[in-house]
Design an enzyme around this catalytic site. Structure first.
Site, short mmCIF file in Angstrom:
data_model
loop_
_atom_site.label_atom_id
_atom_site.label_comp_id
_atom_site.label_asym_id
_atom_site.label_seq_id
_atom_site.Cartn_x
_atom_site.Cartn_y
_atom_site.Cartn_z
N HIS A 103 10.59 -1.10 -6.59
CA HIS A 103 9.82 -2.43 -7.00
C HIS A 103 10.76 -3.58 -8.12
CE1 HIS A 103 8.54 0.70 -9.87
NE2 HIS A 103 8.45 -0.24 -10.57
N ASP B 102 1.22 -1.12 -0.23
CA ASP B 102 0.00 0.18 0.22
C ASP B 102 1.00 0.66 -0.14
OD1 ASP B 102 -3.09 -1.17 0.07
OD2 ASP B 102 -1.66 -1.71 2.05
N ARG C 7 0.05 -9.82 3.51
CA ARG C 7 -1.12 -9.19 1.91
C ARG C 7 -0.35 -10.08 0.98
NH1 ARG C 7 1.23 -3.30 2.11
NH2 ARG C 7 2.92 -4.45 3.18
N GLN D 177 3.58 -11.90 4.34
CA GLN D 177 3.43 -12.84 5.35
C GLN D 177 1.91 -12.72 5.94
OE1 GLN D 177 5.70 -10.80 9.22
NE2 GLN D 177 7.66 -12.17 8.31
N LYS E 31 -10.76 -5.62 -7.31
CA LYS E 31 -9.90 -5.40 -8.55
C LYS E 31 -9.96 -6.86 -8.83
CE LYS E 31 -7.67 -1.06 -9.22
NZ LYS E 31 -7.52 -0.77 -10.44
N CYS F 249 4.04 -8.65 -0.97
CA CYS F 249 3.95 -7.46 -0.58
C CYS F 249 5.03 -6.88 -0.27
CB CYS F 249 2.91 -7.36 0.92
SG CYS F 249 3.73 -8.43 1.63
#
Length: 166
Positions: free
Chosen positions: A47, A40, A86, A84, A62, A80
């Site tokens: 990334h 988030d 998300r 662990q 989504k 994420c």
């Protein structure tokens, strides 16, 4: 109701995923692989190259779209920051929605892919091959420890954000 649980998830190591990414031409993700980043507001500092950012706060609406748009991918990897909560939750939600929308679909999702085991992963096989759904072991935190400064694998990396850990 789905019988899939967190124990049904399959994990892929950062090294195995990096090998698959590096098997494609520079600056592109192999066309049969999708990497879904569900961080988030912690989606800063870099990334995985070619990943798609879908904040976990948007997954409720989504996920059906993801199932439809990723149906032709052989490999789908969720992550994420630490993978662990998300990341695994998103992978499980995806698998459940995939089963709900297409009960006849075939999906592999259990176990761990270690270094060297990913050979041939993500390559198109014969019809009826199952889509492989993974969670990135250790999430982006583990990824950036090893590959953060490798521009072939990580985009937008900001070392100072990760310098002292997550």
């Amino acid at each position: 109701m789905s019988t899939l649980t967190l124990t049904d998830l399959k994990y892929i190591t950062p090294v195995s995923l990096s090998e698959q990414i590096l098997s494609s031409p520079p600056a592109t993700l192999p066309p049969n692989i999708a990497i879904i980043d569900v961080r988030d507001n912690d989606h800063i500092g870099g990334h995985i190259r070619g990943s798609t950012w879908v904040p976990s706060s948007e997954l409720d609406y989504k996920t059906p779209e993801l199932v439809r748009t990723l149906k032709d991918k052989d490999v789908v990897v969720f992550h994420c920051a630490l993978s662990q909560q998300r990341g695994p939750s998103a992978a499980l939600r995806y698998l459940r929605e995939k089963a709900r929308l297409d009960p006849e679909s075939s999906t592999e999702s259990k176990g761990v892919v270690k270094e060297g085991e990913g050979e041939g992963e993500g390559k198109k096989g014969g019809e009826g091959d199952a889509q492989k759904v993974y969670v990135l072991e250790g999430g982006f935190t583990k990824w950036q420890e090893r590959f953060g400064e490798d521009k072939r694998l990580t985009e937008g990396y900001q070392k100072d954000i990760w310098e002292f850990g997550y």
